[in-house]
Design a protein around this motif. Structure first.
Motif, PDB file in Angstrom:
ATOM      1  N   LYS A 204       0.861  -1.338  -0.038  1.00 40.95           N
ATOM      2  CA  LYS A 204      -0.070   0.108  -0.119  1.00 40.95           C
ATOM      3  C   LYS A 204       0.981   1.394  -0.012  1.00 40.95           C
ATOM      4  CE  LYS A 204      -3.754   1.950   2.448  1.00 40.95           C
ATOM      5  NZ  LYS A 204      -4.858   1.850   3.560  1.00 40.95           N
ATOM      6  N   ALA A 205       2.014   1.279   0.725  1.00 41.14           N
ATOM      7  CA  ALA A 205       2.985   2.537   0.965  1.00 41.14           C
ATOM      8  C   ALA A 205       3.504   2.709  -0.466  1.00 41.14           C
ATOM      9  CB  ALA A 205       3.992   2.008   1.899  1.00 41.14           C
ATOM     10  N   GLN A 206       3.992   1.537  -1.142  1.00 39.15           N
ATOM     11  CA  GLN A 206       4.328   1.596  -2.475  1.00 39.15           C
ATOM     12  C   GLN A 206       3.642   2.011  -3.508  1.00 39.15           C
ATOM     13  OE1 GLN A 206       7.761   0.990  -2.816  1.00 39.15           O
ATOM     14  NE2 GLN A 206       7.738   1.448  -5.022  1.00 39.15           N
ATOM     15  N   ARG A 207       2.278   1.716  -3.584  1.00 35.57           N
ATOM     16  CA  ARG A 207       1.281   2.223  -4.455  1.00 35.57           C
ATOM     17  C   ARG A 207       0.986   3.694  -4.126  1.00 35.57           C
ATOM     18  NH1 ARG A 207      -1.478  -2.610  -2.993  1.00 35.57           N
ATOM     19  NH2 ARG A 207      -2.939  -1.291  -1.974  1.00 35.57           N
ATOM     20  N   ARG A 208       1.160   4.023  -2.806  1.00 35.16           N
ATOM     21  CA  ARG A 208       0.701   5.553  -2.659  1.00 35.16           C
ATOM     22  C   ARG A 208       2.166   6.436  -2.924  1.00 35.16           C
ATOM     23  NH1 ARG A 208      -0.154   6.354   3.516  1.00 35.16           N
ATOM     24  NH2 ARG A 208      -2.033   4.930   2.769  1.00 35.16           N
ATOM     25  N   LYS A 209       3.176   5.893  -3.013  1.00 33.69           N
ATOM     26  CA  LYS A 209       4.312   6.637  -3.509  1.00 33.69           C
ATOM     27  C   LYS A 209       4.392   6.790  -5.015  1.00 33.69           C
ATOM     28  CE  LYS A 209       9.377   6.710  -2.850  1.00 33.69           C
ATOM     29  NZ  LYS A 209      10.467   5.851  -2.390  1.00 33.69           N
ATOM     30  N   GLU A 210       4.055   5.754  -5.538  1.00 30.67           N
ATOM     31  CA  GLU A 210       3.871   5.852  -7.138  1.00 30.67           C
ATOM     32  C   GLU A 210       2.983   6.600  -7.554  1.00 30.67           C
ATOM     33  OE1 GLU A 210       3.197   1.838  -8.479  1.00 30.67           O
ATOM     34  OE2 GLU A 210       5.554   1.265  -7.993  1.00 30.67           O
ATOM     35  N   LYS A 211       1.754   6.685  -6.782  1.00 32.66           N
ATOM     36  CA  LYS A 211       0.807   7.721  -7.168  1.00 32.66           C
ATOM     37  C   LYS A 211       0.891   9.294  -7.075  1.00 32.66           C
ATOM     38  CE  LYS A 211      -3.482   6.233  -5.764  1.00 32.66           C
ATOM     39  NZ  LYS A 211      -4.495   6.123  -4.772  1.00 32.66           N
ATOM     40  N   ARG A 212       1.837   9.517  -5.850  1.00 30.34           N
ATOM     41  CA  ARG A 212       2.344  10.796  -5.817  1.00 30.34           C
ATOM     42  C   ARG A 212       3.448  11.216  -6.856  1.00 30.34           C
ATOM     43  NH1 ARG A 212       3.513  10.699   0.696  1.00 30.34           N
ATOM     44  NH2 ARG A 212       1.197  10.700   1.405  1.00 30.34           N
ATOM     45  N   GLN A 213       4.064  10.010  -7.429  1.00 25.82           N
ATOM     46  CA  GLN A 213       5.067  10.579  -8.297  1.00 25.82           C
ATOM     47  C   GLN A 213       4.576  10.925  -9.745  1.00 25.82           C
ATOM     48  OE1 GLN A 213       7.833   7.222  -8.229  1.00 25.82           O
ATOM     49  NE2 GLN A 213       8.836   8.000  -6.473  1.00 25.82           N
ATOM     50  N   ARG A 214       3.368  10.551  -9.735  1.00 28.32           N
ATOM     51  CA  ARG A 214       2.706  10.801 -10.902  1.00 28.32           C
ATOM     52  C   ARG A 214       2.220  12.344 -11.191  1.00 28.32           C
ATOM     53  NH1 ARG A 214      -0.964   6.455 -10.001  1.00 28.32           N
ATOM     54  NH2 ARG A 214       0.039   4.306 -10.289  1.00 28.32           N
ATOM     55  N   VAL A 215       2.941  13.018 -11.959  1.00 30.14           N
ATOM     56  CA  VAL A 215       2.527  14.498 -11.856  1.00 30.14           C
ATOM     57  C   VAL A 215       1.704  14.854 -12.916  1.00 30.14           C
ATOM     58  CG1 VAL A 215       3.953  16.656 -12.256  1.00 30.14           C
ATOM     59  CG2 VAL A 215       5.066  14.960 -11.270  1.00 30.14           C
ATOM     60  N   LYS A 216       0.739  15.653 -12.391  1.00 24.24           N
ATOM     61  CA  LYS A 216      -0.484  16.005 -13.514  1.00 24.24           C
ATOM     62  C   LYS A 216      -0.483  17.462 -13.683  1.00 24.24           C
ATOM     63  CE  LYS A 216      -3.836  12.611 -11.515  1.00 24.24           C
ATOM     64  NZ  LYS A 216      -2.668  11.806 -10.938  1.00 24.24           N
ATOM     65  N   GLY A 217      -0.186  17.748 -14.842  1.00 21.69           N
ATOM     66  CA  GLY A 217      -0.203  19.085 -15.559  1.00 21.69           C
ATOM     67  C   GLY A 217       0.931  19.870 -15.373  1.00 21.69           C
ATOM     68  N   ASN A 218       1.864  18.911 -15.144  1.00 22.28           N
ATOM     69  CA  ASN A 218       3.514  19.448 -14.882  1.00 22.28           C
ATOM     70  C   ASN A 218       3.507  20.237 -13.779  1.00 22.28           C
ATOM     71  OD1 ASN A 218       4.400  18.431 -17.220  1.00 22.28           O
ATOM     72  ND2 ASN A 218       3.672  20.205 -18.563  1.00 22.28           N
ATOM     73  N   LEU A 219       2.743  20.007 -12.725  1.00 24.51           N
ATOM     74  CA  LEU A 219       2.563  20.499 -11.431  1.00 24.51           C
ATOM     75  C   LEU A 219       2.961  19.678 -10.319  1.00 24.51           C
ATOM     76  CD1 LEU A 219      -0.265  23.015 -11.658  1.00 24.51           C
ATOM     77  CD2 LEU A 219       2.031  23.536 -11.445  1.00 24.51           C
ATOM     78  N   THR A 220       3.944  19.782  -9.714  1.00 24.65           N
ATOM     79  CA  THR A 220       4.180  18.841  -8.472  1.00 24.65           C
ATOM     80  C   THR A 220       3.242  19.249  -6.956  1.00 24.65           C
ATOM     81  OG1 THR A 220       6.602  18.878  -9.026  1.00 24.65           O
ATOM     82  CG2 THR A 220       6.145  18.002  -7.088  1.00 24.65           C
ATOM     83  N   PRO A 221       2.676  18.235  -6.945  1.00 20.24           N
ATOM     84  CA  PRO A 221       1.697  18.411  -5.651  1.00 20.24           C
ATOM     85  C   PRO A 221       2.342  18.950  -4.497  1.00 20.24           C
ATOM     86  CG  PRO A 221       2.031  16.116  -5.766  1.00 20.24           C
ATOM     87  CD  PRO A 221       3.005  16.628  -7.049  1.00 20.24           C
ATOM     88  N   LEU A 222       1.966  19.964  -3.776  1.00 29.40           N
ATOM     89  CA  LEU A 222       2.315  20.495  -2.536  1.00 29.40           C
ATOM     90  C   LEU A 222       2.092  19.654  -1.379  1.00 29.40           C
ATOM     91  CD1 LEU A 222       1.242  24.300  -3.166  1.00 29.40           C
ATOM     92  CD2 LEU A 222       3.500  23.115  -3.310  1.00 29.40           C
ATOM     93  N   THR A 223       2.687  18.429  -1.291  1.00 31.57           N
ATOM     94  CA  THR A 223       2.535  17.469  -0.048  1.00 31.57           C
ATOM     95  C   THR A 223       3.675  17.515   0.773  1.00 31.57           C
ATOM     96  OG1 THR A 223       3.282  15.837  -1.416  1.00 31.57           O
ATOM     97  CG2 THR A 223       0.887  16.112  -1.403  1.00 31.57           C
TER      98      THR A 223
END
Length: 352
Positions: A204-223
């Motif tokens: 689950k942690a690995q899937r969450r990390k991969e999800k965060r790495q997917r950048v949408k709209g060339n904008l890195t999420p502020l997390t």
């Protein structure tokens, strides 16, 4: 004087009677007469005949006993009787022992023949016990049953082979109904393409990390929890928007809408977006405050540890000093007990 001589003579005669022993008597010579020679020469003819008769009678009795016990006389026994009759001139003792040994050999030989016949299965049925006879009968019945079963199996196998040969020789004639029809094709199984990866399923942690790495709209999420960095990135975005508004209001609005939609998509996926500047500043203040508190607690702890160490050192020095003084005082007391005069005592007395 006469009485002394009489006593001496009496004692000598008494000693002579006691001490003198009778000598060995000479052996009487015996004459070798005719009567003694006739005794040592051996038994007479009449006695020899009587001993032979007794031996024959004993032999006949032994033969009768053997005939009763075994039914018929063995050839070895007859040979023994012939040899015994031929050796009639032997002494009576030898004649008595020889037939007994021959009789024992015949008995042993007869028993051996019986054992061999029993082992071969040729023994008489009368000598077997009922249990042995019953066991033999059951064994025979079992053998017969197995033989019949094997015969039946061979017959069935032969009939089956004959049927197969007859079926192979008969030609297959097509039926008139199915002559006009086309042969149907058998339905085939269709397998879908399934791709199986050799990698282990991600946690689950690995899937969450991969999800965060997917950048949408060339904008890195502020997390994350690095509030200072998040605040700097948010301020950088705001400054870019302000600069773009100065150039073109429409482009600035499009970029702002794009940022909002991207943040909404991230939030829909479960990513926590920290894009509020006020909350970030408050979180940063709290973090700095906690850090300062931890720093103060650490400094206080180090100071207390150093102070306690110093106190322990001082206490140790005092104890050592006290022990040294007590040791010196004990030495002085020992010297005073021995009668020595010490300088301290002289000073106290005012004699120094």
């Amino acid at each position: 004087m006469a009485s002394l001589l009489a006593k001496d003579a009496y004692l000598q005669s008494l000693a002579r009677k006691i001490c003198v022993q009778p000598g060995p008597q000479p052996q009487a010579r015996t004459r070798a007469g005719k009567t003694q020679g006739s005794k040592t020469a051996g038994p007479s003819k009449k006695k020899r005949n009587t001993s032979q008769k007794k031996f024959r009678e004993r032999e006949e009795k032994a033969a009768e006993h053997k005939a009763k016990s075994f039914g018929e006389k063995s050839p070895a026994a007859s040979g023994a009787a012939i040899s015994a009759s031929s050796s009639a001139e032997t002494p009576a003792g030898d004649l008595a022992t020889e037939p007994e040994s021959l009789f024992a050999l015949d008995v042993l030989r007869q028993r051996l023949h019986e054992k061999i016949q029993e082992a071969r299965g040729q023994g008489s049925a009368k000598e077997l016990s009922p249990a042995a006879l019953q066991k033999r009968q059951r064994r025979k019945q079992e053998r017969d049953r197995k033989k019949r079963k094997r015969k039946e199996l061979r017959a069935k196998e032969k009939a089956r082979k004959a049927e197969e040969a007859a079926e192979a020789q008969e030609p297959v004639e097509p039926s008139p109904e199915g002559a006009g029809r086309e042969p149907r094709e058998m339905p085939r199984l269709i397998f879908n393409k399934v791709e199986v990866s050799e990698d282990q399923p991600a946690s689950k942690a690995q899937r969450r990390k991969e999800k965060r790495q997917r950048v949408k709209g060339n904008l890195t999420p502020l997390t994350g929890r690095n509030y200072r960095q998040l605040l700097e990135r948010l301020q950088t975005r705001q400054s870019q928007l302000d600069e773009l508004r100065g150039q073109s209001e429409e482009k600035a609005q499009e970029l702002e809408a794009k940022m909002k939609w991207t943040n909404l998509l991230y939030k829909a996926e479960g990513v926590k977006i920290r894009d509020d500047e006020r909350l970030l500043q408050e979180a940063l203040k709290r973090k700095e405050k906690r850090r300062a508190q931890r720093q103060r607690r650490w400094e206080k702890r180090t100071a207390s540890v150093v102070e306690k160490m110093q106190q322990r050192q001082d206490r140790r020095r005092q104890n050592l000093r006290r022990k040294k003084a007590a040791r010196a005082e004990r030495r002085l007391l020992k010297a005073r007990k021995k009668g020595r005069i010490l300088p301290q005592d002289l000073e106290r007395a005012g004699l120094a």
